[in-house]
Design a protein around this motif. Structure first.
Motif, PDB file in Angstrom:
ATOM      1  N   GLN A  23      42.413  68.447  58.839  1.00 49.50           N
ATOM      2  CA  GLN A  23      43.063  69.754  58.776  1.00 49.50           C
ATOM      3  C   GLN A  23      44.574  69.634  58.774  1.00 49.50           C
ATOM      4  N   THR A  46      42.898  82.022  54.736  1.00 48.81           N
ATOM      5  CA  THR A  46      41.867  81.220  55.401  1.00 48.81           C
ATOM      6  C   THR A  46      41.634  81.713  56.826  1.00 48.81           C
ATOM      7  N   LEU A 105      40.356  87.814  49.358  1.00 51.43           N
ATOM      8  CA  LEU A 105      39.884  86.428  49.316  1.00 51.43           C
ATOM      9  C   LEU A 105      39.406  85.989  47.940  1.00 51.43           C
ATOM     10  N   GLN A 146      37.016  69.831  52.277  1.00 50.75           N
ATOM     11  CA  GLN A 146      38.142  70.748  52.090  1.00 50.75           C
ATOM     12  C   GLN A 146      39.415  69.998  51.712  1.00 50.75           C
ATOM     13  N   LEU A 164      41.464  78.888  47.676  1.00 49.06           N
ATOM     14  CA  LEU A 164      40.473  79.421  48.600  1.00 49.06           C
ATOM     15  C   LEU A 164      39.043  79.004  48.250  1.00 49.06           C
ATOM     16  N   TRP A 167      38.605  75.486  49.234  1.00 54.50           N
ATOM     17  CA  TRP A 167      38.512  75.347  50.691  1.00 54.50           C
ATOM     18  C   TRP A 167      37.126  75.734  51.205  1.00 54.50           C
ATOM     19  N   ALA A 168      36.486  76.726  50.606  1.00 57.86           N
ATOM     20  CA  ALA A 168      35.198  77.231  51.096  1.00 57.86           C
ATOM     21  C   ALA A 168      33.995  76.480  50.546  1.00 57.86           C
TER      22      ALA A 168
END
Length: 418
Positions: A23, A46, A105, A146, A164, A167-168
Motif C-alpha cells: 500500500q 478509494t 467511482l 492492486q 479505480l 485498484w478494485a
C-alpha cells in the motif's frame, strides 16, 4: 497457548506486513506519477469505496465467526445456512451503494458487491480457526494485485478514472477462491428456520458499529478533500499511510485469536481469555513500536519519497506515531469486547469516537489543513481505544499487560539445547 498465538499471529502478520508495504509503494507510485490534485482525487475515491464496502458488510463476517466458532462438529450442518443468511443482505446493500456511487467511482462501483462478498466469505473461514485463506488472499493477493495493476495503469498513462477499476479488480479472484475453499469445507444443507433471526439478532447492533468503524477509518481523507481540496488530501494520505501497518498488524493478530476468545468467554474461561489478550498485546507492541519510533524520527526524510513537497508533513507523522503507540499498547480492546458479546457497548464507543473525530476535523481542518485532520483522527483514536479499555477493566478485570505478557514472549523464543 503462546506458541499457537505466535504461529497463527505471525502468519497473519506476514500478510499484514506485505499488505502494508504494498500500500505504501502504491501511494508512492501514484504521488510520483500524478499531480497532487489528481492523486488526492484517487485517494479520496478509494476511501469512499472502502467506506461503502465497510458499511455494506454489515459486520456479517464477525457474526459468522461468532456462530461458527461456537459450533461443534455435530452442528456444522447448519453452517451453510448461516453463510447464506449473512451474504445475501450484504449483497443487496452493496448493490445499492454501487448504484449511488457510480457517478463518483465509475466502473469500480460495480465491484463493490464483489469486495463485500469476498470479505464475508474469508471471515467464515476464520470461524473454523483457519487464517491461511485470509493471509494468502486478503493479505497477499489483494495488495499485490492492486500494486501491479495500478502501477501498470500509471505507466501506461491512464487517467485517474481507470486507476479505480485497476485498484478494485484483484477482489474478483479473491471471491472465487474463498467461495471454492468454503464449498469444500462446508456441507450444503437446507436452510434451518431461525438461522437468520439468530445471526442478525447478534449481529445487528454490531452492523451499525461496523459501518461506523469503516467510516471512522477513512472519513478524515474525505473531509480533508471537501474542506481543503484534493491536493491537501494527497499530502495527508501520504503522511498517514503508514498507519495501515499498525492497523493490519492488529488485524493479523486479531484474526489469529478471535475465535479462541469467543470460545473462552462463552465457556466462562476468563483466565484463558486474559492469556490470549495479553499475549497478543505484547506481540503487537514488540512488533510495531520500533516502527513508530523510527517513523517519528525519520519522517522529514522519509516523506520526501512521495515527492519533494511532501516533506513538510513531518508534524503529521509525529502525531500519528504517538497516537498509534498508545493505541497498540491498549491491544485489541474492541475485539475482546465484542467477543464477550457486548456489541451494543462497542457501538456506543464507536459513535463517541467518530463524533470526536468529526467535531475536531470541522474545527481544525479549515485553519490547519492536514495537521488539523490528523489531530481529529488522533482524538477519535484515543477515545476508541481508551474507553473500551476502561470497560474491560471494570467488567472483567482484563488488562493488556500482566503476568501472561513475559511468558508469551519467552514461550516463542527458540530453546537452547542442553
Amino acid at each position: 497457548m503462546a506458541a499457537v498465538i505466535v504461529r497463527r499471529g505471525l502468519a497473519g502478520l506476514s500478510g499484514a506486513a506485505f499488505g502494508a508495504v504494498a500500500q505504501v509503494v502504491l501511494v508512492i507510485v501514484v504521488t510520483r506519477t500524478y499531480p497532487a490534485a489528481e492523486a488526492g482525487a484517487f485517494f479520496t475515491a478509494t476511501a469512499l469505496a472502502l467506506m461503502a464496502a465497510g458499511i455494506a458488510k454489515l459486520d456479517a463476517g464477525n457474526g459468522l465467526i461468532y456462530f461458527i466458532a461456537r459450533a461443534r462438529s455435530y452442528d456444522y450442518r447448519g453452517i451453510s445456512g448461516y453463510i447464506r443468511a449473512a451474504v445475501l443482505p450484504c449483497l443487496v446493500v452493496a448493490v445499492a451503494a454501487g448504484i449511488m456511487l457510480f457517478p463518483r467511482l465509475g466502473p469500480a462501483a460495480g465491484l463493490l458487491p464483489v469486495i463485500v462478498a469476498a470479505d464475508v466469505l474469508l471471515a467464515a473461514g476464520r470461524g473454523f480457526g483457519s487464517v491461511r485463506p485470509t493471509v494468502l488472499l486478503d493479505g497477499l493477493l489483494v495488495p499485490g494485485g492492486q500494486l501491479v495493476l495500478v502501477s501498470a495503469a500509471a505507466l501506461a498513462g491512464a487517467g485517474g478514472w481507470w486507476l479505480l477499476p485497476a485498484w478494485a479488480a484483484p477482489y474478483v479472484p479473491v471471491l472465487v477462491v474463498a467461495a471454492l475453499w468454503l464449498r469444500r469445507r462446508v456441507e450444503w444443507t437446507p436452510y434451518l428456520p431461525g438461522t437468520a433471526r439468530d445471526l442478525w439478532r447478534h449481529t445487528a447492533p454490531r452492523s451499525l458499529a461496523g459501518a461506523i468503524q469503516a467510516v471512522f477509518q477513512r472519513v478524515d481523507i474525505v473531509i480533508v478533500a471537501l474542506l481543503a481540496g484534493p491536493a491537501p488530501a494527497a499530502v495527508y494520505t501520504a503522511a498517514t499511510r503508514v498507519k495501515v501497518v499498525g492497523q493490519l498488524a492488529n488485524q493479523g493478530l486479531a484474526q489469529a485469536v478471535q475465535a479462541g476468545l469467543v470460545r473462552a468467554l462463552a465457556d466462562g474461561e476468563r483466565e484463558r481469555a486474559r492469556e490470549l489478550y495479553q499475549a497478543a498485546t505484547a506481540w503487537l507492541v514488540v512488533l510495531t513500536w520500533p516502527l513508530w519510533l523510527a517513523y517519528a524520527g525519520l519522517a522529514p526524510w522519509l516523506l520526501r519519497v512521495f515527492g519533494p513537497a511532501y516533506g513538510a508533513a513531518a508534524p503529521i507523522a509525529l502525531v500519528l506515531a504517538a497516537t498509534m503507540m498508545v493505541a497498540t499498547a491498549c491491544g485489541m480492546v474492541d475485539v475482546v469486547l465484542t467477543a464477550a458479546g457486548h456489541t451494543g457497548i462497542s457501538l456506543l464507543n464507536l459513535l463517541a469516537a467518530i463524533a470526536c473525530t468529526v467535531l475536531l476535523d470541522l474545527a481544525l481542518i479549515p485553519a490547519y489543513g492536514a495537521l488539523g485532520a490528523v489531530a481529529g483522527w488522533s482524538g477519535g483514536m484515543l477515545v476508541k481505544n481508551l474507553l473500551p479499555l476502561w470497560q474491560l477493566h471494570r467488567r472483567y478485570g482484563l488488562h493488556p499487560f500482566g503476568r501472561h505478557t513475559l511468558p508469551a514472549l519467552r514461550g516463542s523464543l527458540p530453546r537452547r539445547s542442553a
